[in-house]
Design an enzyme around this catalytic site. Structure first.
Site, PDB file in Angstrom:
ATOM      1  N   LYS B 216       0.780  -1.303   0.174  1.00  0.00           N
ATOM      2  CA  LYS B 216       0.032   0.044  -0.110  1.00  0.00           C
ATOM      3  C   LYS B 216       0.939   1.275   0.097  1.00  0.00           C
ATOM      4  CE  LYS B 216      -2.206   2.731   2.690  1.00  0.00           C
ATOM      5  NZ  LYS B 216      -2.166   3.822   1.879  1.00  0.00           N
ATOM      6  N   GLU B 291      10.557   1.105   9.971  1.00  0.00           N
ATOM      7  CA  GLU B 291      11.560   1.938   9.867  1.00  0.00           C
ATOM      8  C   GLU B 291      10.785   3.346  10.101  1.00  0.00           C
ATOM      9  OE1 GLU B 291      14.496   1.622   9.352  1.00  0.00           O
ATOM     10  OE2 GLU B 291      14.066   0.259   7.458  1.00  0.00           O
ATOM     11  N   CYS B 325      13.715  10.554   6.728  1.00  0.00           N
ATOM     12  CA  CYS B 325      13.487  10.001   7.882  1.00  0.00           C
ATOM     13  C   CYS B 325      15.257  10.192   8.597  1.00  0.00           C
ATOM     14  CB  CYS B 325      13.147   8.691   8.079  1.00  0.00           C
ATOM     15  SG  CYS B 325      13.730   7.870   6.927  1.00  0.00           S
ATOM     16  N   GLU B 422      10.574  15.365  15.468  1.00  0.00           N
ATOM     17  CA  GLU B 422      10.986  15.332  14.105  1.00  0.00           C
ATOM     18  C   GLU B 422      10.180  16.373  13.218  1.00  0.00           C
ATOM     19  OE1 GLU B 422       9.953  11.647  12.174  1.00  0.00           O
ATOM     20  OE2 GLU B 422      11.685  11.848  10.990  1.00  0.00           O
TER      21      GLU B 422
END
Lengths: 295, 511
Positions: B216, B291, B325, B422
């Site tokens: 997906k 991840e 990331c 983040e």
């Protein structure tokens, strides 16, 4: 008059010391016939938290020891266990293990420590790689210890299960907090005495006694624990651990199908690998125009 | 060209030294944008074939979703609709998982590994053949500069298939003394920052290890994954081995995670969603790799080659608009070189071109979505409120689309939210340090542990730092480099498991 025997107080092991539980609580370990064997510390959440602090404190030093040095210390633990094997056999027999099996379990535990002592400075070579990247960089991946590991020791054995789950974790440079078998706790405390006389720095292995049913959730949700090992088949507890572990993305390993007495499945460098992280490092390689190889 | 380059000399102050010391040059060559303009150099869209609408790819065929609904996918640089994409739901997930199971049991699991391998090689080659088309669509749909999709995303995607293809019949060599076996059906959920590349990272090792896949892609960036579906169809991969379904992350993604017939979940995305997934599979026997987010420290020592380091910092945080990331989003500069590094950084961000992602001169493209732009703005406002000093480039900005200036923050506490959380945008926090121990402490003081960077000319210091930084990927004197042979993944709350390299295979095998 017959000499009065001096009875041993079974205490816990935190930061290289043998305190009693801060809670002041105890339970009575009994054999199958219901005869009391010893008063054992019934550890609390606070004991676990104290142990987590010292385990974290010990991590930097232990993980940066030379692998060779860790190997020597694991070997030393085996030496100490070997010279006290009579005591362990006696304790196993007290805890309903048949004499022949008791001896077998102790000898296997010693051999298991030797096995992992040998791996301390070898598993890195097996699980590392130099990666041939398609650009001008030197790139390699090596295993590094994940940090502090909480362990619920196998509950059906007193010694071999305990040794089998501690050894791979510390061989890889982690520190740990272990909850001993609730019903067979004697060997765990005595094993702490072996550790204490084996040059193992305080705080690397911390051993608590008590009830998994009470403590397992704290082992799983503590924010300064990096990984957890659980060895029972209880599905509800497994789920609870995995849910609590989410708080800090803890790694959870369930060794519920392992027969620790079986050499083929009870020991492997892959157990060490479970509590390792793979770190990849890149560095440029200078590419000097026109330079040829040295041949 | 030379005429337009204004040399700015800031020679050292002339307190006449007693001994004749070698002159210290502190030149910065600056492009003067008052006099110099790049002519537009847009990549032509003509080689990208985009249909009016896209369907789900299930069992080797493109099929309408059960709901029959479609959603628009837009170009974040222009806010214009590109095409519409089928909106799947839990029923589609179930159909796709069943197709994958059938393909795994019936064909893929039984196929000799060397034959499996050749299919994967075939896909790699077809990606290479259609590289230009894929690059353009990646840039249109996601907003990243064409230079990046052309030179990084697409070639790396092809290389991942190429690298993993060869592993298919060699797996026993990767796991000494073991006989590794596939898991079955892998459910894979992608982020929106590297849509095609992440699809390759996920699909290639899953196929090489003998698993079937339900993938997906992220809702805002599904097009290149659907193009990959075309390639997979063209490569004649047996139907059902790879299924690609589009729609909402929260509903479809979770339907995939919770599907009882999925054996493995691989997720790349935020730590928050990662935790939801980790919790959802608790008590099941599904294998999981995560991840997740990061807050990479990029550390400059005073003995570093500063100009190279500054280029590395720029690449570390502004690559892909900072939607990375493993971005080097926390800069640590040794105090003695702080003024010089800051000056060089200010000069450098002034030259960055923010604009049309399809233009080959563009350095920073469009922010992926309105939602993400809002998030970035929220953090910039938090920084201002917390009293941090903001340094923004003053470059020209496009009138339409979602764009954000390259932004630096100084005067920050370690506890600042800008330092701890983040942001996933072109925002860099700058802190200083004096000693190695101090910077190790600060760099590791975060729940994340995905990446880190070190800049120094001293080899022993490189190894001291790279050993002590608690992160899965450490770049020394470089940053943001990727390769299919190189394992990637985090420590701590940046997730677990590795993708890429030999170590990445373990995620898809029962060892």
């Amino acid at each position: 008059m017959k000499r009065v025997e001096v009875l041993k107080t079974y205490k816990i092991y935190i930061g290289g010391q043998f305190p009693r539980t801060e809670s002041g609580r105890y339970y009575i370990a009994k054999n199958k016939a219901g005869e009391p064997l010893a008063n054992v510390c019934l550890c609390s959440r606070k004991d676990f938290r104290d142990a987590a602090v010292v385990a974290r404190g010990a991590f930097g030093g232990w993980s940066s020891r030379a692998a060779f040095n860790r190997s020597q210390i694991l070997y030393r633990i085996a030496e100490m266990l070997e010279c006290r094997k009579a005591q362990f056999i006696e304790e196993l027999i007290k805890q309903d293990v048949a004499p022949a099996q008791a001896e077998e379990e102790v000898l296997l535990s010693i051999d298991r420590l030797i096995y992992y002592a040998g791996w301390c400075d070898k598993f890195q070579q097996v699980f590392s790689s130099v990666n041939p990247v398609a650009s001008s960089y030197f790139n390699f991946s090596v295993p590094e210890p994940t940090g502090v590991v909480s362990i619920i020791a196998p509950q059906d054995t007193s010694l071999i299960g305990l040794v089998s789950v501690i050894a791979p974790v510390i061989a890889g440079g982690n520190t740990c907090i272990v909850l001993a078998s609730e019903t067979k706790p004697l060997c765990a405390v005595t094993f702490a005495e072996v550790l204490n006389s084996s040059d193992l720095p305080g705080g690397v292995v911390n051993i608590l006694t008590g009830k998994p049913s009470e403590l397992v959730k704290y082992f799983a949700d503590h924010m300064d624990i990096n990984a957890m090992v659980y060895c029972e088949k209880d599905e509800a507890t497994k789920k609870l651990i995995q849910e609590k572990a989410v708080l800090n993305v803890k790694r959870v390993f369930c060794y519920d199908k392992i027969d620790w007495n079986n050499e083929a499945e009870g020991q492997s460098p892959y157990f060490i690998l479970d509590s390792q992280e793979i770190k990849t490092t890149w560095h440029p390689i200078e590419n000097i125009g026109g330079a040829k190889s040295g041949y | 060209m030379a005429k337009a380059i204004a040399k700015k000399n800031t020679t050292a102050k002339s307190a006449a030294p007693k001994k004749a010391a070698p002159a210290v040059k502190k030149n910065t060559i600056k492009l003067s944008f008052d006099t110099l303009h790049y002519a537009p150099a847009p990549e032509s869209k003509s080689s990208a074939k985009i249909d009016a609408q896209y369907n789900l790819f299930i069992n080797g065929k493109f099929v309408k979703s059960q709901s029959g609904q479609y959603y628009d996918t837009i170009n974040p640089a222009t806010e214009e609709k590109i095409t519409s994409v089928a909106e799947g739901n839990a029923k589609d997930v179930d159909i796709a998982v069943k197709a994958a199971r059938k393909a795994y049991e019936g064909v893929w699991g039984k196929m000799p590994a060397k034959e499996r391998s050749k299919y994967i090689y075939r896909i790699a080659r077809m990606i290479q053949e259609r590289a230009r088309e894929l690059s353009i669509i990646e840039t249109l749909d996601g907003g990243k500069p064409i230079r990046e999709s052309r030179d990084v995303d697409v070639p790396l995607a092809a290389n991942h298939f190429f690298y993993n293809a060869g592993w298919a019949d060699k797996l026993s060599y990767a796991f000494p003394n073991k006989n590794p076996q596939p898991l079955g059906v892998a459910g894979q959920i992608l982020p929106w920052n590297f849509p095609l590349l992440m699809a390759a990272w996920k699909i290639a090792p899953a196929l090489a290890t003998g698993n079937a896949v339900v993938l997906k892609p992220a809702k805002t960036t599904s097009l290149t994954a659907l193009k990959l579906a075309e390639i997979i169809q063209e490569a004649d991969l047996p139907p059902g081995v790879v299924n690609i379904i589009t729609g909402n992350g929260s509903s479809m993604g979770m339907a995939l995670v919770n599907h009882p017939d999925v054996n493995k979940i691989a997720f790349t995305g935020s730590t928050d969603v990662g935790k939801v997934i980790q919790k959802a599979i608790a008590g099941t026997n599904k294998k999981l790799t995560l991840e997740l987010g990061g807050k990479g420290a990029n550390i400059i020592f005073d003995d570093a080659a500063l100009d190279q380091a500054v280029e590395g910092i720029i690449n570390g945080i502004f690559f892909n608009q900072g939607h990375v990331c493993c971005a080097g989003s926390r800069l640590f500069v040794q105090e003695s070189v702080y003024p010089e590094v800051l000056r060089k950084l200010k000069d450098r961000i002034a030259t960055l071109i923010v604009g049309d992602p399809l233009d080959k001169n563009t350095d920073i493209g469009a922010i992926n979505s309105k939602q993400q732009l809002d998030t970035i703005q929220k953090y910039i406002n938090i920084g201002k409120k917390e009293g941090a000093e903001i340094i923004e480039s003053t470059c020209a900005m496009p009138k339409k689309g979602f764009f954000c200036r390259p932004t630096l923050f100084t005067n920050l506490a370690q506890s600042s939210r800008l330092v701890q959380e983040e942001i996933f945008g072109p925002v860099l926090t700058i802190q200083t340090f004096r000693t190695d121990d101090e910077v190790i402490e600060k760099a590791n003081n975060t729940p994340f542990g995905l990446s880190a960077g070190v800049w120094t000319d001293k080899g022993s210091k490189v190894f001291n730092m790279t050993t002590k930084l608690r992160a899965g990927v450490v770049w020394a004197n470089t940053f943001n480099k990727f390769d299919p042979t190189s394992p990637f993944g985090g420590y701590k709350e940046s997730g677990f498991g590795r993708e890429g390299g030999m170590h990445g295979l373990a995620a898809y095998l029962r060892v």
